[in-house]
Write a protein that holds these residues in place. Structure first.
Motif, PDB file in Angstrom:
ATOM      1  N   GLU A  44      47.473  12.943  -2.059  1.00 13.78           N
ATOM      2  CA  GLU A  44      48.174  14.223  -1.931  1.00 13.78           C
ATOM      3  C   GLU A  44      47.516  15.316  -2.780  1.00 13.78           C
ATOM      4  OE1 GLU A  44      50.420  14.825   0.341  1.00 13.78           O
ATOM      5  OE2 GLU A  44      50.072  12.741   0.957  1.00 13.78           O
ATOM      6  N   LYS A  45      47.065  14.959  -3.980  1.00 11.24           N
ATOM      7  CA  LYS A  45      46.397  15.943  -4.832  1.00 11.24           C
ATOM      8  C   LYS A  45      45.064  16.370  -4.232  1.00 11.24           C
ATOM      9  CE  LYS A  45      48.292  15.325  -9.479  1.00 11.24           C
ATOM     10  NZ  LYS A  45      47.961  15.093 -10.904  1.00 11.24           N
ATOM     11  N   ILE A  46      44.343  15.411  -3.641  1.00  7.24           N
ATOM     12  CA  ILE A  46      43.063  15.746  -3.023  1.00  7.24           C
ATOM     13  C   ILE A  46      43.279  16.678  -1.830  1.00  7.24           C
ATOM     14  CG2 ILE A  46      41.052  14.816  -1.796  1.00  7.24           C
ATOM     15  CD1 ILE A  46      41.297  12.308  -3.499  1.00  7.24           C
ATOM     16  N   LYS A  47      44.292  16.395  -1.018  1.00  6.81           N
ATOM     17  CA  LYS A  47      44.590  17.256   0.134  1.00  6.81           C
ATOM     18  C   LYS A  47      44.918  18.683  -0.298  1.00  6.81           C
ATOM     19  CE  LYS A  47      46.333  13.846   3.467  1.00  6.81           C
ATOM     20  NZ  LYS A  47      47.521  13.399   4.232  1.00  6.81           N
ATOM     21  N   ALA A  48      45.534  18.808  -1.496  1.00  3.38           N
ATOM     22  CA  ALA A  48      45.968  20.123  -1.969  1.00  3.38           C
ATOM     23  C   ALA A  48      44.842  20.931  -2.616  1.00  3.38           C
ATOM     24  CB  ALA A  48      47.121  19.957  -2.959  1.00  3.38           C
ATOM     25  N   LEU A  49      43.682  20.322  -2.832  1.00  3.16           N
ATOM     26  CA  LEU A  49      42.580  21.008  -3.488  1.00  3.16           C
ATOM     27  C   LEU A  49      42.037  22.134  -2.614  1.00  3.16           C
ATOM     28  CD1 LEU A  49      40.579  17.985  -4.978  1.00  3.16           C
ATOM     29  CD2 LEU A  49      42.032  19.596  -6.220  1.00  3.16           C
ATOM     30  N   ASP A  50      41.730  23.243  -3.229  1.00  3.47           N
ATOM     31  CA  ASP A  50      41.120  24.372  -2.537  1.00  3.47           C
ATOM     32  C   ASP A  50      39.692  23.991  -2.146  1.00  3.47           C
ATOM     33  OD1 ASP A  50      40.571  26.835  -1.487  1.00  3.47           O
ATOM     34  OD2 ASP A  50      40.237  27.821  -3.425  1.00  3.47           O
ATOM     35  N   GLY A  51      39.422  23.930  -0.863  1.00  2.00           N
ATOM     36  CA  GLY A  51      38.116  23.490  -0.388  1.00  2.00           C
ATOM     37  C   GLY A  51      38.170  22.184   0.376  1.00  2.00           C
ATOM     38  N   VAL A  52      39.329  21.485   0.319  1.00  2.00           N
ATOM     39  CA  VAL A  52      39.517  20.238   1.062  1.00  2.00           C
ATOM     40  C   VAL A  52      40.391  20.518   2.277  1.00  2.00           C
ATOM     41  CG1 VAL A  52      40.523  17.925   1.033  1.00  2.00           C
ATOM     42  CG2 VAL A  52      39.214  18.751  -0.937  1.00  2.00           C
ATOM     43  N   VAL A  53      39.914  20.106   3.450  1.00  2.00           N
ATOM     44  CA  VAL A  53      40.668  20.331   4.686  1.00  2.00           C
ATOM     45  C   VAL A  53      41.717  19.250   4.885  1.00  2.00           C
ATOM     46  CG1 VAL A  53      40.489  20.492   7.200  1.00  2.00           C
ATOM     47  CG2 VAL A  53      38.723  21.514   5.755  1.00  2.00           C
ATOM     48  N   SER A  54      41.323  17.995   4.691  1.00  2.00           N
ATOM     49  CA  SER A  54      42.248  16.887   4.900  1.00  2.00           C
ATOM     50  C   SER A  54      41.641  15.625   4.310  1.00  2.00           C
ATOM     51  CB  SER A  54      42.517  16.687   6.399  1.00  2.00           C
ATOM     52  OG  SER A  54      43.441  15.648   6.615  1.00  2.00           O
ATOM     53  N   VAL A  55      42.417  14.543   4.329  1.00  2.00           N
ATOM     54  CA  VAL A  55      41.941  13.222   3.911  1.00  2.00           C
ATOM     55  C   VAL A  55      42.265  12.250   5.036  1.00  2.00           C
ATOM     56  CG1 VAL A  55      42.218  11.304   2.302  1.00  2.00           C
ATOM     57  CG2 VAL A  55      42.212  13.659   1.445  1.00  2.00           C
ATOM     58  N   VAL A  56      41.279  11.467   5.443  1.00  2.00           N
ATOM     59  CA  VAL A  56      41.457  10.481   6.507  1.00  2.00           C
ATOM     60  C   VAL A  56      41.110   9.110   5.944  1.00  2.00           C
ATOM     61  CG1 VAL A  56      40.718   9.723   8.786  1.00  2.00           C
ATOM     62  CG2 VAL A  56      40.880  12.170   8.281  1.00  2.00           C
ATOM     63  N   ILE A 497      38.849  16.163  27.439  1.00  2.00           N
ATOM     64  CA  ILE A 497      40.152  15.872  26.857  1.00  2.00           C
ATOM     65  C   ILE A 497      40.414  16.901  25.757  1.00  2.00           C
ATOM     66  CG2 ILE A 497      39.986  13.401  27.349  1.00  2.00           C
ATOM     67  CD1 ILE A 497      39.336  12.937  24.403  1.00  2.00           C
ATOM     68  N   THR A 498      41.648  17.019  25.334  1.00  2.00           N
ATOM     69  CA  THR A 498      41.961  17.952  24.259  1.00  2.00           C
ATOM     70  C   THR A 498      41.633  17.329  22.909  1.00  2.00           C
ATOM     71  OG1 THR A 498      44.228  17.178  24.027  1.00  2.00           O
ATOM     72  CG2 THR A 498      43.835  18.953  25.614  1.00  2.00           C
ATOM     73  N   LEU A 499      41.475  18.164  21.907  1.00  2.00           N
ATOM     74  CA  LEU A 499      41.207  17.640  20.570  1.00  2.00           C
ATOM     75  C   LEU A 499      42.336  16.743  20.091  1.00  2.00           C
ATOM     76  CD1 LEU A 499      39.619  20.606  18.565  1.00  2.00           C
ATOM     77  CD2 LEU A 499      38.499  18.558  19.450  1.00  2.00           C
ATOM     78  N   ALA A 500      43.569  17.051  20.505  1.00  2.00           N
ATOM     79  CA  ALA A 500      44.717  16.251  20.078  1.00  2.00           C
ATOM     80  C   ALA A 500      44.604  14.806  20.535  1.00  2.00           C
ATOM     81  CB  ALA A 500      46.016  16.867  20.594  1.00  2.00           C
ATOM     82  N   PHE A 507      39.626  15.899  13.464  1.00  2.00           N
ATOM     83  CA  PHE A 507      39.345  16.636  14.690  1.00  2.00           C
ATOM     84  C   PHE A 507      40.637  16.938  15.456  1.00  2.00           C
ATOM     85  CE2 PHE A 507      35.094  14.534  14.231  1.00  2.00           C
ATOM     86  CZ  PHE A 507      34.346  15.708  14.141  1.00  2.00           C
ATOM     87  N   ALA A 508      41.500  15.915  15.583  1.00  2.00           N
ATOM     88  CA  ALA A 508      42.717  16.062  16.387  1.00  2.00           C
ATOM     89  C   ALA A 508      43.638  17.146  15.851  1.00  2.00           C
ATOM     90  CB  ALA A 508      43.456  14.728  16.463  1.00  2.00           C
ATOM     91  N   SER A 509      43.678  17.311  14.538  1.00  2.00           N
ATOM     92  CA  SER A 509      44.580  18.293  13.934  1.00  2.00           C
ATOM     93  C   SER A 509      44.065  19.728  14.087  1.00  2.00           C
ATOM     94  CB  SER A 509      44.760  17.983  12.445  1.00  2.00           C
ATOM     95  OG  SER A 509      43.540  18.164  11.745  1.00  2.00           O
ATOM     96  N   GLY A 510      42.793  19.879  14.455  1.00  2.00           N
ATOM     97  CA  GLY A 510      42.207  21.201  14.555  1.00  2.00           C
ATOM     98  C   GLY A 510      41.784  21.763  13.216  1.00  2.00           C
ATOM     99  N   ALA A 511      41.813  20.932  12.187  1.00  2.00           N
ATOM    100  CA  ALA A 511      41.493  21.409  10.843  1.00  2.00           C
ATOM    101  C   ALA A 511      40.045  21.872  10.731  1.00  2.00           C
ATOM    102  CB  ALA A 511      41.763  20.298   9.827  1.00  2.00           C
ATOM    103  N   ILE A 605      33.535  21.758  18.911  1.00  2.00           N
ATOM    104  CA  ILE A 605      34.485  22.629  18.215  1.00  2.00           C
ATOM    105  C   ILE A 605      33.820  23.924  17.748  1.00  2.00           C
ATOM    106  CG2 ILE A 605      35.932  20.706  17.459  1.00  2.00           C
ATOM    107  CD1 ILE A 605      34.704  20.885  14.741  1.00  2.00           C
ATOM    108  N   ILE A 606      34.643  24.932  17.598  1.00  2.00           N
ATOM    109  CA  ILE A 606      34.202  26.231  17.099  1.00  2.00           C
ATOM    110  C   ILE A 606      34.618  26.294  15.635  1.00  2.00           C
ATOM    111  CG2 ILE A 606      34.214  28.710  17.495  1.00  2.00           C
ATOM    112  CD1 ILE A 606      33.304  26.939  19.890  1.00  2.00           C
TER     113      ILE A 606
END
Length: 634
Positions: A44-56, A497-500, A507-511, A605-606
């Motif tokens: 959760e802390k890593i996800k909240a970092l400025d510069g991090v899009v997500s954690v998988v 197919i869609t990204l979702a 990718f699926a989240s569009g992040a 993706i764009i």
């Protein structure tokens, strides 16, 4: 470096420090860690970092999604962590075996799903022809049909030896030889003879010994149709093979590496892996008898609910000797009877998937899986349909549990070990008696299990790759009249197919940006517009282009294909090259990548999506190279 120093330090601290890192490398968008213990990481802390899009967290990898700046973040990270960049991607320990197993389990089944469904149907039809009296067991037609239908199931370890070896990157023929050893007819026939003696006689894990190896007792079990023993054996084989390659001189590696690998792995498979599976099954059988004596309803719930899980892990073999002994001593068996409804719950869930799914490939695979499941052959249904979708498998287990509770509560007994599926109903006819109460309760149980499996799957649903497709269709038309736009054409031939629908959270989240994805039908990638190649990853799996109109396009060939290290990819451009729309950028081998266990779904993706008022994807399900794919509305 200073620009990303704070981010790199925060990531290092929250993944548990350098002492928790086995390896780290990066692809186009993310840092990919293999951690000693993922539980230590503060996600959760890593996800909240400025510069991090997500954690998988997937396949034993802890992936921190950064975006286009990942090369700079990676360089800063390994410098701060004091990691040698030449060794950063090398694992420092064996890691978590379970995570590795999860990583390759789907990969080893994917190449054989079609044949699995086909042989299941043939086996079911052969049983049907026999039951209806159209053929006899002595008929050559029946024997040939049954041989075709039963071939894969009887020699399953050989097929899995091949696919698992491909997944681990080890010698596929050594893997097949290990699987063949496990189902070698002579060893299988030995079990039918009188044992030399019995280990642990008088205990729950009493094990008859028919043969020894160098004086060490070997506990034989039937490996036909088994899954887990061969997968564990191939995992161990890959380790032994790598060790042999390091210590054996190059001039004799060709034959001595397989020689020592087989000589070590096969005996240990029979001496260790087999006995563990056998004892686990025997303990399961003893526990089932204890629970049945305590409460047949509870026993039915547990056995019916977990039967398919037991089959996956080969634990059901521990119940079969108990059932056979019951039939021999008491002329009936209540234990296996409680599992009878599970296969009907499974095909109920498959029918629901067939009805609910909009994905044509999934629907087409569901049909033969359903047909073979009617006859009790549920492997195509489990491995091809419900288990990958997760929820339908869970719903089928719930249906199996209710069916098992009905059978257990009614004290139903089977009197023979006969057919499977619908042809297993005669197993419950009492010799010399009428159809009676037991058969009626069995029919009620399988109907209830079937309905529950189907209805629960329809109610709770599943992540259908095609469900999200309609969400963008209305918006695609609403802005069709806008004039200011840039059109990107399809870089490859395939199904849109869609990204979702992409089985990757980032990718699926569009992040990482808006766009679409293509399931390629040909292994060539062409430029979607004229511009400059801003990113050409060394492994060839991803290409970034900045178009003349300013769109930043990322074409990511496959999912997690960075792990192939460039194998099966051929890139025709380099970073900084000028490219024209329709120019060949890259080639890749779909069959070999798929056989290696990777999904070739290609997100397009764009990455600078925020620049655009809207990003519209074509409604067409299939596209060819050069067809309009994405419209960028300014």
């Amino acid at each position: 470096m200073k620009k990303y120093e704070a981010l790199a330090k925060d990531i290092l601290e929250n993944v548990g420090g350098v002492e928790n890192i086995n390896s780290v490398f990066h692809c186009v968008t993310r840092l990919r860690f293999k951690l000693k213990d993922e539980k230590i990481a503060n996600t959760e802390k890593i996800k909240a970092l400025d510069g991090v899009v997500s954690v998988v967290q997937s396949g034993g990898q802890y992936q921190v999604v950064i975006g286009n700046n990942v090369p700079d973040v990676y360089s800063t990270f390994i410098e701060i962590a004091g990691i040698n960049p030449e060794n950063a991607g090398e694992e420092k320990s064996t890691g978590n075996i379970f995570n590795r197993f999860i990583d390759f389990i789907s990969g080893v089944f994917t190449p054989v799903l079609g044949v699995l469904a086909a042989t299941g149907m043939i086996k079911g039809f052969a049983a049907m022809f026999l039951a209806f009296g159209w053929l006899t067991e002595q008929s050559g037609t029946y024997q040939i049909l049954y041989a075709v239908g039963d071939s894969l199931f009887n020699f399953f370890p050989i097929f899995l030896g091949y696919t698992a070896s491909k997944k681990f990157g080890s010698n596929i023929f050594v893997g097949m030889a290990i699987g063949a050893s496990m189902v070698y007819p002579t060893l299988a026939g030995i079990m039918a003879g009188k044992p030399l003696y019995t280990l642990f006689e008088g205990t729950v894990i009493a094990s008859p010994i028919h043969v020894t190896f160098l004086g060490i007792p070997v506990i034989l079990m039937s490996y036909a149709s088994s899954v887990i023993p061969i997968l564990i054996a191939i995992w161990f084989s890959s380790k032994v093979e790598n060790l042999m390659k390091k210590i054996i001189p190059d001039v004799v590696k060709t034959f001595l590496v397989p020689f020592f690998t087989l000589l070590i792995v096969v005996p240990l498979t029979f001496l260790i892996i087999g006995p563990i599976a056998t004892w686990a099954g025997q303990l399961l059988g003893a526990a089932t008898i204890w629970v049945y004596n305590l409460s047949p309803i509870i026993a039915g719930l547990l056995l019916g609910g977990f039967w398919q899980v037991f089959v996956i892990f080969g634990l059901h073999w521990g119940l079969i000797p108990i059932a056979m002994n019951n039939l021999a001593q008491m002329h009936f068996d209540p234990i296996l009877a409680m599992s009878f409804a599970a296969s009907f719950a499974q095909i109920g869930a498959v029918l629901a998937v067939m009805i609910k799914s909009k994905n044509e490939k999934l629907k087409s695979l569901s049909v033969p899986a359903f047909i073979s499941g009617i006859f009790g052959v549920t492997e195509p249904a489990i491995y091809g349909v419900t288990l990958p979708l997760k929820k339908p498998f869970i719903m089928s287990c719930i249906g199996g549990a209710i069916g098992g509770a009905i059978i257990g509560g009614a004290h139903v007994k089977s009197y023979i070990m006969g057919g499977l599926g619908i042809f297993g109903i005669p197993n419950f006819f009492k010799p010399g008696g009428s159809i009676g109460f037991s058969v009626l309760m069995v029919i009620i149980a399988i109907v209830v299990a079937f309905i529950i499996g189907a209805v629960l799957t329809l109610i709770f649903g599943f992540k259908d790759p095609a469900n999200a497709k309609a969400e963008t269709e209305a918006g695609n038309r609403e802005t069709e009249t806008l004039i200011e736009r840039e059109i990107l054409v399809s870089p490859m031939e395939g199904e849109v197919i869609t990204l979702a629908e992409v089985p990757d959270e980032a990718f699926a989240s569009g992040a990482l940006g808006k766009g679409t994805a293509i399931k390629p039908q040909a292994g060539k990638v062409f430029a979607p517009a004229s511009g400059v190649a801003t990113t050409v990853f060394p492994t060839g799996h991803a290409i970034g282009i900045k178009t003349d109109e300013g769109a930043e396009v990322l074409i990511h060939i496959g999912l997690n294909t960075v792990q192939l290290n460039g194998e099966h990819f051929t890139t025709h451009i380099k970073q900084g090259d000028r490219v024209e729309a329709g120019e060949l950028l890259s080639e890749f081998d779909i069959e070999k990548i798929t056989a290696a266990g990777y999904d070739v779904t290609t997100p397009v993706i764009i990455t600078n999506s925020d620049k655009y008022l809207d990003i519209l994807v074509v409604d067409d399900q299939n596209v060819k190279v050069g067809d309009r794919l994405i419209t960028l509305v300014i």
